[in-house]
Design an enzyme around this catalytic site. Sequence first.
Site, PDB file in Angstrom:
ATOM      1  N   GLU A 102       0.859  -1.184   0.000  1.00  0.00           N
ATOM      2  CA  GLU A 102       0.000   0.000   0.000  1.00  0.00           C
ATOM      3  C   GLU A 102       0.893   1.232   0.000  1.00  0.00           C
ATOM      4  O   GLU A 102       2.119   1.118   0.095  1.00  0.00           O
ATOM      5  CB  GLU A 102      -0.937   0.005   1.223  1.00  0.00           C
ATOM      6  CG  GLU A 102      -2.037  -1.036   1.141  1.00  0.00           C
ATOM      7  CD  GLU A 102      -2.973  -1.028   2.327  1.00  0.00           C
ATOM      8  OE1 GLU A 102      -2.729  -0.296   3.301  1.00  0.00           O
ATOM      9  OE2 GLU A 102      -3.954  -1.784   2.290  1.00  0.00           O
ATOM     10  N   HIS A 120      -8.237  10.211   3.561  1.00  0.00           N
ATOM     11  CA  HIS A 120      -7.913   9.110   2.646  1.00  0.00           C
ATOM     12  C   HIS A 120      -8.142   9.577   1.217  1.00  0.00           C
ATOM     13  O   HIS A 120      -9.174  10.166   0.910  1.00  0.00           O
ATOM     14  CB  HIS A 120      -8.786   7.889   2.946  1.00  0.00           C
ATOM     15  CG  HIS A 120      -8.264   6.630   2.314  1.00  0.00           C
ATOM     16  ND1 HIS A 120      -8.291   6.424   0.953  1.00  0.00           N
ATOM     17  CD2 HIS A 120      -7.687   5.528   2.858  1.00  0.00           C
ATOM     18  CE1 HIS A 120      -7.751   5.237   0.689  1.00  0.00           C
ATOM     19  NE2 HIS A 120      -7.368   4.678   1.825  1.00  0.00           N
ATOM     20  N   ARG A 147      -0.051   8.539   1.736  1.00  0.00           N
ATOM     21  CA  ARG A 147      -1.380   9.050   1.389  1.00  0.00           C
ATOM     22  C   ARG A 147      -1.546  10.549   1.564  1.00  0.00           C
ATOM     23  O   ARG A 147      -2.412  11.135   0.905  1.00  0.00           O
ATOM     24  CB  ARG A 147      -2.481   8.262   2.086  1.00  0.00           C
ATOM     25  CG  ARG A 147      -2.505   8.222   3.538  1.00  0.00           C
ATOM     26  CD  ARG A 147      -3.737   7.452   4.004  1.00  0.00           C
ATOM     27  NE  ARG A 147      -3.701   6.031   3.650  1.00  0.00           N
ATOM     28  CZ  ARG A 147      -4.161   5.073   4.454  1.00  0.00           C
ATOM     29  NH1 ARG A 147      -4.668   5.365   5.624  1.00  0.00           N
ATOM     30  NH2 ARG A 147      -4.135   3.824   4.089  1.00  0.00           N
ATOM     31  N   HIS A 180     -10.409  10.144   7.348  1.00  0.00           N
ATOM     32  CA  HIS A 180     -10.222   8.695   7.498  1.00  0.00           C
ATOM     33  C   HIS A 180      -9.656   8.317   8.867  1.00  0.00           C
ATOM     34  O   HIS A 180     -10.004   7.280   9.419  1.00  0.00           O
ATOM     35  CB  HIS A 180      -9.259   8.229   6.402  1.00  0.00           C
ATOM     36  CG  HIS A 180      -8.999   6.755   6.384  1.00  0.00           C
ATOM     37  ND1 HIS A 180     -10.009   5.826   6.238  1.00  0.00           N
ATOM     38  CD2 HIS A 180      -7.844   6.040   6.483  1.00  0.00           C
ATOM     39  CE1 HIS A 180      -9.487   4.611   6.248  1.00  0.00           C
ATOM     40  NE2 HIS A 180      -8.180   4.705   6.416  1.00  0.00           N
ATOM     41  N   ARG A 233      -0.192   8.877   9.167  1.00  0.00           N
ATOM     42  CA  ARG A 233      -0.037   7.447   9.422  1.00  0.00           C
ATOM     43  C   ARG A 233       0.269   6.673   8.142  1.00  0.00           C
ATOM     44  O   ARG A 233      -0.372   6.875   7.120  1.00  0.00           O
ATOM     45  CB  ARG A 233      -1.323   6.895  10.045  1.00  0.00           C
ATOM     46  CG  ARG A 233      -1.317   5.395  10.212  1.00  0.00           C
ATOM     47  CD  ARG A 233      -2.550   4.929  10.944  1.00  0.00           C
ATOM     48  NE  ARG A 233      -3.772   5.168  10.227  1.00  0.00           N
ATOM     49  CZ  ARG A 233      -4.240   4.387   9.250  1.00  0.00           C
ATOM     50  NH1 ARG A 233      -3.550   3.330   8.849  1.00  0.00           N
ATOM     51  NH2 ARG A 233      -5.386   4.671   8.676  1.00  0.00           N
TER      52      ARG A 233
HETATM   53  C1  SIN Z   1      -7.026   1.276   3.009  1.00  0.00           C
HETATM   54  O1  SIN Z   1      -7.346   0.113   2.865  1.00  0.00           O
HETATM   55  O2  SIN Z   1      -6.716   2.028   2.091  1.00  0.00           O
HETATM   56  C2  SIN Z   1      -7.023   1.828   4.397  1.00  0.00           C
HETATM   57  C3  SIN Z   1      -6.023   1.148   5.191  1.00  0.00           C
HETATM   58  C4  SIN Z   1      -5.559   2.043   6.288  1.00  0.00           C
HETATM   59  O3  SIN Z   1      -6.220   3.023   6.607  1.00  0.00           O
HETATM   60  O4  SIN Z   1      -4.476   1.802   6.813  1.00  0.00           O
END
Ligand code: SIN
Length: 574
Positions: A132, A259, A308, A369, A404
Amino acid sequence: MPSAHLAIPRRLTAPDPGWTTSADVIVVGSGIAGLTCALRLRESVDRVLLVTKTVLDAGSTAWAQGGIAAALDPEDSPEEHLHDTLVAGVGLCDPEAVRILVTEGPERVRQLVELGAQFDRDDVGGIKLTREGGHHRDRIAHAGGDATGKEIERALIEALYAVQHDPGIEIIEHALVVDLLTSGEGADARVCGVTLHVIGEGQIDGVGAANARAVVLATGGLGQIYTSTTNPSVATGDGMAVALRAGARITDLEFIQFHPTVLWLGEGSTGQQPLISEAVRGEGAFLVDVDGVRFMQGQHELADLAPRDVVARAILRRMAETGQDHVFLDARHLGAEFLQRRFPSIVARCRELGFDPATELLPVAPAQHYIGGGVETDHDGRTSIEGLYAVGEVACSGVHGANRLASNSLLEGLVFAHRSAEDVTARIARGELPMPAAPCPRSEDEGILDSRHRLELQRAMTRGSGPVRSAESTAAALEECARLAALPMIESAGPRSWESTNLLHLGIVLSSVAGRREETRGGHVRSDFPERDDDRWLRHQHTVVRRPDGTLSITETPVEPMDLTSTATLEGES
Ligand code: SIN
């Protein structure tokens, strides 16, 4: 300046407790942090009381799609996970807290597996790992494709049900903590329990008092302070607000994470919005603007998989440049069969709402988020009030800094819940947390917001202290908080108004510290200070409510700059 109206009262307006109970430790909240802590505590403490606002699985954990990050691959290392976390945190992580997270994390995830959590497996039976934003390795373990939180929550609740008849643990659902009971003032303050509203039957119904040697807050975040969020409706910042009113130190509340890819359902859509996991980009989806341009390329070495905050800011910029209120996520090339298998919940939710990710571009925009700040804790979850602990999103443990890293939140809940449980256990054994002898005196300094004004608060916070902020906008948010705080209460006090008042009190703190931070760092953009300013703002902001006037005292702690380029990892790997 509206500060005269911005006093934060000691407690919410509520009836006197009509019943009492007691336990050694009260755990408030039933996500990964609360359940882990309660299960661990009941092995060693005589009486644990677990209370949760609605039902056990209603919190944010069950909504976590992406997964849980841990260096489980033999090619990976905690050192690399540490590096990625520190980079994402934009200079404000506590390196020791992060070291604890990444070194204790893998073992805690393996314990979750032993407990029964079923993660997705690869062809040879190992835990399948994905990537991710901000991670330079595949290190995200997931379950049910995109239903990781749900599976972890299931396994923990099953473990809890297995011991629920044990006299050492009591579970109360539909129990909203109204305030903390404390004795002493300032540095001598000590927690002695909670006041609690229970929608129940028989003896335990309405407002009561639960006394304890220690209270662990594991109540999650405050997403409902904004008009749109990925957080469920229960995320009203209750744990942060009770700690704030009781005089605990609250740190870095301005660091809200937006997010980047939340399904955009139109301007009027409020409340919990559908998340399109970062893991979809991890599997190859990418962002395009209204003209089909892939605008993340060239912005960061990781392009669409940048941390992010970087992606959210780039989206906001592109939205402003194109005059649109969203951009698009293109996952079409991943194919219907793959999307269905890997992301069954996301595909189902998109289809319910009339979108097919296999054939259509998905409209997405940033939405609230996560909150990186919260009730300040040390590495064992201890807060600034004796006997009060905080774990998970409610806490500011130092692991997230200004932003985060993806999938570090479930890990934080897991790792620090264990540490807190161990610390409480050891301190009870050493006699450091005695049972409070007398009922604590009740303060008359109280306040409440009529819940019919909640949307006005959410709109003011979104406009004033949202992803794009300025001195003017945060001041306007504070003005609106002051206006709302001065309104008369018409409805009778109850869970909706208590939650709304919690959001109001946190809105005051958040907008105050957001207004002071004259730079752009982490999840937000300051339109009047568009650059990061390490000379002035490489520092934390701490808030404490002053008594007896209820005004905020805000202090700052500078942070030593970290040289992250020297860590022998990652350069060029992407
Ligand atoms: C996501 O699945 O994009 C969110 C995961 C997270 O907030 O760490």
